[in-house]
Structures are given as structure tokens and as C-alpha cells.
Design an enzyme around this catalytic site. Structure first.
Site, PDB file in Angstrom:
ATOM      1  N   GLU A  63       0.839  -1.149  -0.020  1.00 23.27           N
ATOM      2  CA  GLU A  63      -0.056   0.072   0.140  1.00 23.27           C
ATOM      3  C   GLU A  63       0.961   1.300   0.052  1.00 23.27           C
ATOM      4  O   GLU A  63       1.939   1.126   0.643  1.00 23.27           O
ATOM      5  CB  GLU A  63      -0.880   0.024   1.378  1.00 23.27           C
ATOM      6  CG  GLU A  63      -1.675  -1.137   1.253  1.00 23.27           C
ATOM      7  CD  GLU A  63      -2.560  -1.400   2.514  1.00 23.27           C
ATOM      8  OE1 GLU A  63      -2.478  -0.369   3.347  1.00 23.27           O
ATOM      9  OE2 GLU A  63      -3.565  -2.388   2.227  1.00 23.27           O
ATOM     10  N   CYS A  85       3.151   8.439   0.933  1.00 21.28           N
ATOM     11  CA  CYS A  85       3.675   7.690   2.076  1.00 21.28           C
ATOM     12  C   CYS A  85       4.015   6.382   1.670  1.00 21.28           C
ATOM     13  O   CYS A  85       3.091   5.764   1.064  1.00 21.28           O
ATOM     14  CB  CYS A  85       2.762   7.440   3.369  1.00 21.28           C
ATOM     15  SG  CYS A  85       2.975   6.624   4.317  1.00 21.28           S
ATOM     16  N   CYS A 142       6.315  -6.538   7.377  1.00 21.79           N
ATOM     17  CA  CYS A 142       7.427  -5.752   8.260  1.00 21.79           C
ATOM     18  C   CYS A 142       7.898  -6.981   9.176  1.00 21.79           C
ATOM     19  O   CYS A 142       7.008  -7.719   9.487  1.00 21.79           O
ATOM     20  CB  CYS A 142       7.156  -4.533   8.825  1.00 21.79           C
ATOM     21  SG  CYS A 142       8.211  -3.681   9.795  1.00 21.79           S
ATOM     22  N   CYS A 165       6.075  -4.694  15.867  1.00 20.16           N
ATOM     23  CA  CYS A 165       5.597  -3.761  16.784  1.00 20.16           C
ATOM     24  C   CYS A 165       4.100  -4.174  16.822  1.00 20.16           C
ATOM     25  O   CYS A 165       3.312  -4.281  16.268  1.00 20.16           O
ATOM     26  CB  CYS A 165       5.812  -2.200  16.174  1.00 20.16           C
ATOM     27  SG  CYS A 165       7.224  -1.772  15.564  1.00 20.16           S
ATOM     28  N   CYS A 212       0.794  -2.318  15.396  1.00 20.57           N
ATOM     29  CA  CYS A 212       0.941  -2.070  14.082  1.00 20.57           C
ATOM     30  C   CYS A 212       0.339  -2.993  13.187  1.00 20.57           C
ATOM     31  O   CYS A 212       0.833  -4.272  13.518  1.00 20.57           O
ATOM     32  CB  CYS A 212       2.391  -1.511  13.817  1.00 20.57           C
ATOM     33  SG  CYS A 212       2.540  -1.633  11.759  1.00 20.57           S
ATOM     34  N   GLY A 223       6.833  -1.623   6.180  1.00 16.26           N
ATOM     35  CA  GLY A 223       8.054  -2.055   6.291  1.00 16.26           C
ATOM     36  C   GLY A 223       9.073  -1.095   7.001  1.00 16.26           C
ATOM     37  O   GLY A 223       8.626  -0.044   7.477  1.00 16.26           O
ATOM     38  N   GLU A 224      10.225  -1.390   7.268  1.00 16.64           N
ATOM     39  CA  GLU A 224      11.420  -0.788   8.037  1.00 16.64           C
ATOM     40  C   GLU A 224      12.398  -0.367   6.738  1.00 16.64           C
ATOM     41  O   GLU A 224      13.013  -1.155   6.444  1.00 16.64           O
ATOM     42  CB  GLU A 224      12.036  -1.388   9.015  1.00 16.64           C
ATOM     43  CG  GLU A 224      13.023  -0.975   9.683  1.00 16.64           C
ATOM     44  CD  GLU A 224      13.142   0.489  10.175  1.00 16.64           C
ATOM     45  OE1 GLU A 224      12.543   0.688  10.862  1.00 16.64           O
ATOM     46  OE2 GLU A 224      13.798   1.182   9.519  1.00 16.64           O
ATOM     47  N   SER A 269      11.372   7.083   7.978  1.00 13.32           N
ATOM     48  CA  SER A 269      11.068   7.183   9.382  1.00 13.32           C
ATOM     49  C   SER A 269      11.471   5.638   9.709  1.00 13.32           C
ATOM     50  O   SER A 269      11.390   4.620   8.935  1.00 13.32           O
ATOM     51  CB  SER A 269       9.425   7.003   9.518  1.00 13.32           C
ATOM     52  OG  SER A 269       9.200   6.480  10.444  1.00 13.32           O
ATOM     53  N   SER A 299      10.622   6.528  15.318  1.00 13.38           N
ATOM     54  CA  SER A 299       9.215   5.980  15.999  1.00 13.38           C
ATOM     55  C   SER A 299       9.877   5.755  17.542  1.00 13.38           C
ATOM     56  O   SER A 299      10.320   4.864  17.885  1.00 13.38           O
ATOM     57  CB  SER A 299       8.710   4.852  15.438  1.00 13.38           C
ATOM     58  OG  SER A 299       8.508   5.123  14.305  1.00 13.38           O
ATOM     59  N   LEU A 300       9.402   6.658  18.496  1.00 13.43           N
ATOM     60  CA  LEU A 300       9.815   6.595  19.808  1.00 13.43           C
ATOM     61  C   LEU A 300       8.723   5.888  20.801  1.00 13.43           C
ATOM     62  O   LEU A 300       8.916   4.717  21.329  1.00 13.43           O
ATOM     63  CB  LEU A 300      10.210   8.075  20.390  1.00 13.43           C
ATOM     64  CG  LEU A 300      11.061   8.201  21.414  1.00 13.43           C
ATOM     65  CD1 LEU A 300      11.640   9.489  21.547  1.00 13.43           C
ATOM     66  CD2 LEU A 300      10.801   7.885  22.811  1.00 13.43           C
ATOM     67  N   HIS A 301       7.837   6.496  20.892  1.00 12.92           N
ATOM     68  CA  HIS A 301       6.511   5.773  21.350  1.00 12.92           C
ATOM     69  C   HIS A 301       6.567   5.631  23.019  1.00 12.92           C
ATOM     70  O   HIS A 301       5.785   5.602  23.730  1.00 12.92           O
ATOM     71  CB  HIS A 301       6.107   4.735  20.799  1.00 12.92           C
ATOM     72  CG  HIS A 301       6.018   4.820  19.366  1.00 12.92           C
ATOM     73  ND1 HIS A 301       5.308   5.863  18.767  1.00 12.92           N
ATOM     74  CD2 HIS A 301       6.175   4.016  18.189  1.00 12.92           C
ATOM     75  CE1 HIS A 301       5.357   5.518  17.396  1.00 12.92           C
ATOM     76  NE2 HIS A 301       5.783   4.487  17.313  1.00 12.92           N
ATOM     77  N   HIS A 305      -5.042   4.492  16.458  1.00  9.66           N
ATOM     78  CA  HIS A 305      -6.350   3.712  15.915  1.00  9.66           C
ATOM     79  C   HIS A 305      -6.205   2.426  16.402  1.00  9.66           C
ATOM     80  O   HIS A 305      -5.293   1.507  15.990  1.00  9.66           O
ATOM     81  CB  HIS A 305      -5.861   3.964  14.157  1.00  9.66           C
ATOM     82  CG  HIS A 305      -5.825   5.315  13.759  1.00  9.66           C
ATOM     83  ND1 HIS A 305      -4.515   5.755  13.429  1.00  9.66           N
ATOM     84  CD2 HIS A 305      -6.487   6.187  13.561  1.00  9.66           C
ATOM     85  CE1 HIS A 305      -4.777   7.038  13.044  1.00  9.66           C
ATOM     86  NE2 HIS A 305      -5.719   7.361  13.305  1.00  9.66           N
ATOM     87  N   CYS A 321      -1.969   5.782  10.021  1.00  9.28           N
ATOM     88  CA  CYS A 321      -0.530   5.343  10.588  1.00  9.28           C
ATOM     89  C   CYS A 321      -0.930   3.916  11.361  1.00  9.28           C
ATOM     90  O   CYS A 321      -1.925   4.180  12.178  1.00  9.28           O
ATOM     91  CB  CYS A 321      -0.030   6.429  11.759  1.00  9.28           C
ATOM     92  SG  CYS A 321       0.850   7.866  10.975  1.00  9.28           S
TER      93      CYS A 321
HETATM   94 FE1  SF4 Z   1       7.121  -2.303  11.062  1.00  5.11          FE
HETATM   95 FE2  SF4 Z   1       6.644   0.392  11.081  1.00  5.11          FE
HETATM   96 FE3  SF4 Z   1       4.923  -1.358  11.838  1.00  5.11          FE
HETATM   97 FE4  SF4 Z   1       6.921  -1.272  13.324  1.00  5.11          FE
HETATM   98  S1  SF4 Z   1       5.361   0.461  13.247  1.00  5.11           S
HETATM   99  S2  SF4 Z   1       5.811  -3.146  12.685  1.00  5.11           S
HETATM  100  S3  SF4 Z   1       8.636  -0.881  12.158  1.00  5.11           S
HETATM  101  S4  SF4 Z   1       5.810  -0.975   9.793  1.00  5.11           S
END
Ligand code: SF4
Length: 337
Positions: free
Chosen positions: A83, A96, A103, A107, A110, A148-149, A180, A202-204, A278, A321
Site C-alpha cells: 500500500e 507515504c 514488516c 511492533c 501496528c 516496512g522498516e 521514518s 518512532s519513539l513511543h 487507531h 498510521c
Molecule cells: Fe514495521 Fe513500522 Fe509497523 Fe513497526 S510500526 S511493525 S517498524 S511498519
């Protein structure tokens, strides 16, 4: 391909080396989708080119349009749904973009992470997201924040950035591009040394154990180390660093968290983007209420860190996101088909 790779192709096709410049111009300035359209290359040269390579743009297979104008494009990449999300904002149109099929970072909040990892995208598949969408001619910015990362697919992502920012490519300023990452430390160092594009981390959560509980890669790449690396960099010039902070009610939205965040980032010229969470199935936290988010923002601003609450876009088509699931969500109401 870049000009030196295209020179190899030109030579292999029996064309003069300068044909590489012509091919580059056809691909990236005129954006043709077939080799036949490269009319200043001899007919026999084009035939040979066709026998050894292809332009390689993957068309999108489906598109969903949000009430706010955001569009989610679906691509079939080697059998995986990938996507890309186009976000219009005044005279800007930001893509984006996804860098992987799924991925591997896992996380827990996600949907992409939930779906697992199905392979890297190559540079052509990433660039297809820029070239194949309806808004291709008017795109102004890109964020590598899709599926993905990106630092886990470093070589291909850097190749795409070279095409985007080179004079022979799209000629974009690096200031228009943000990568990112959750902070893949070995590659983060390479990226900082080799690219001039912006960075978002991405800190969180500022606390190791708490971050680890939702981001398993905190084990190998702790946020304290990531921040130490960034503290040694100069972000006072053109390149910016920002921190993404998704707000989970009762998990990371207290005064204690705001103060720890301010301490952690002290000395780094940066901004923090607070992101509304979300909800997804089987994850214990909900999004922090708006007043809590506002108080958190104000506390960080008072501590001297520019902090904003990011407007969420494309929620109704699951394009926001953390929601890119790589499958067809609620297509009936929003599909253009
Ligand atoms: Fe992968 Fe980013 Fe989702 Fe983490 S937040 S699982 S790094 S896509």
C-alpha cells in the site's frame, strides 16, 4: 537504475555510452512507460533493449479515496498487497511509501507488523509507487512511513532516494523526503552519513522496559542508544529530525512520560509529533483522550521541545498510521471502481 548502471545496459545493447543519458531522460524526465517510446534511440537499439530489460513500472491494482481526499493505492508486488498513501495538503501532495512487503519488526500496535514479513521491495517496486499513481506529476514530498522498516531494506531505499534527489532523476530537494525508522542502529549510522534527507524516529515510550513491551526491537536497538547517536549529529541546518509518539491511554501519556521524554531528548534540535492511536484488535490500549494529548503536548512545549498533535488522515479508508494491513479493507464504500 542510475546513469552508470544504464551505461552498462547501453553497452550491452550495442548502443553508444551516451545513450545512457537519453534513457535516463526518457525514464525520469519524460516518464515513458515503454522502451518503444524512446524515439531518439535507433529502432534496432530499442529492440535489443527490449530483449534485455523493461521499464518496470508496476501499475496499481486498486485505489480507495477518503472523505478528506487522502488516497490509498494497492499494488500487487510478487503476490503481496503493498500500500502507498497519497496525502493532499494545500499545494502539497505527499506520498507515504512502502519499502517492504509486510514488516519483520513486530511492533504490537501496528497492523503491518501483525501481518509478518514477506520480503523486500526492490528499487523499481518502490519507485513504481511514485510513478504509477494518478498524482505522479504533482507529488511534492515523500515519507518512507508506509509498510516496512526502510533501514532494513537499506540498499534499495538508498537507490530510490538517489533517483528522487539527483539532477538526472527527479531532482527533488532532500528536504522534501523523510525516512521514518524505529532505529535500526547499524543502518541508522550509515543513513546519517550517506543521506541528506530528513529523519523521523518512532519513539513511543521513553522507558526501556515499557518500549520493549510494545516494540520487540528495543531489545537490540534501545532508544537511549539511538538518541545518543542522534545527539552527536548537527540538526540545526537543513536536515531535521523528528520523533513520532503514538499516544496510548494509560501507557505512555502521563506527566512522568512527558518529563522523561523531555530529559531524553534534551540537547537535540528536534520536534515531536504526537499521533492518535487507531485501535486494532487484540491490543490492550486505546488512544489517549484529546485533553490528555493536549496536556502532554503543552508540557513538552513548556519544556522547550516543539510538539504538535499530528492531524490524522485517511482513517475512513484505513490509510492512517499503523493501519496499512496489506489487504483489502472495507472496499465497498470507498473504491473508485
Ligand atoms: Fe514495521 Fe513500522 Fe509497523 Fe513497526 S510500526 S511493525 S517498524 S511498519
Amino acid at each position: 537504475m542510475n546513469p552508470s548502471e544504464l551505461s552498462e545496459v547501453a553497452l550491452e545493447a550495442g548502443l553508444p555510452r551516451f545513450a545512457a543519458g537519453q534513457i535516463c531522460s526518457w525514464l525520469y524526465s519524460k516518464r515513458v512507460s515503454t522502451i518503444d517510446a524512446m524515439t531518439n534511440i535507433s529502432k534496432s537499439g530499442r529492440e535489443t533493449l527490449k530483449s534485455i530489460c523493461e521499464v518496470g513500472i508496476t501499475p496499481y491494482s486498486e485505489v480507495f479515496v477518503s472523505a478528506d481526499g487522502t488516497k490509498k493505492y494497492i499494488f500487487d508486488m510478487d503476490g503481496s498487497a503493498v500500500e502507498a498513501v497519497m496525502i493532499p495538503d494545500g499545494d502539497r501532495a505527499t506520498l507515504c511509501v512502502s519499502s517492504q512487503k509486510g514488516c519483520a519488526m513486530g511492533c504490537r500496535f501496528c497492523m503491518t507488523g501483525r501481518g509478518g514479513f514477506h520480503g523486500n521491495l526492490d528499487a523499481a517496486q518502490i519507485l513504481s509507487q511514485f510513478f504509477a499513481i494518478d498524482e505522479a506529476p504533482i507529488l511534492t514530498n515523500a515519507v518512507f512511513m508506509g509498510m516496512g522498516e526502510p533501514l532494513a531494506n537499506y540498499t534499495q531505499v538508498m537507490k530510490v532516494m538517489e533517483v528522487l534527489t539527483s539532477e538526472w532523476g527527479l531532482g527533488w530537494s532532500p528536504k522534501r523526503i523523510t525516512l521514518s525508522t524505529i532505529g535500526v542502529i547499524p543502518r541508522l549510522r550509515d543513513y546519517l552519513a550517506q543521506s541528506r534527507c530528513h529523519l523521523a524516529v518512532s519513539l513511543h515510550n521513553p522507558f526501556h522496559d515499557e518500549r520493549l513491551s510494545v516494540m520487540p526491537r528495543e531489545e537490540s536497538w534501545p532508544i537511549a542508544q539511538i538518541v545518543d547517536i542522534l545527539r552527536s549529529q548537527d540538526f540545526s541546518g537543513q536536515r531535521r529530525v523528528s520523533f513520532e509518539y503514538t499516544m496510548f491511554a494509560g501507557f505512555n501519556d502521563s506527566k512522568r512520560h512527558a518529563d522523561a521524554l523531555a530529559r531524553l531528548l534534551r540537547g537535540i534540535e528536534c520536534r515531536i509529533n504526537l499521533i492518535r492511536f487507531h485501535e486494532i484488535p487484540d491490543f490492550p490500549y486505546k488512544c489517549s483522550p484529546a485533553p490528555v494529548m493536549e496536556a502532554f503536548r503543552d508540557r513538552l512545549n513548556a519544556a522547550g521541545i516543539t510538539t504538535t498533535i499530528r492531524a490524522s488522515r485517511g482513517e475512513d479508508i484505513l490509510a492512517a498510521c499503523g493501519l496499512l494491513a496489506g489487504k483489502y479493507n472495507n472496499p465497498s464504500e470507498n473504491s473508485m471502481e
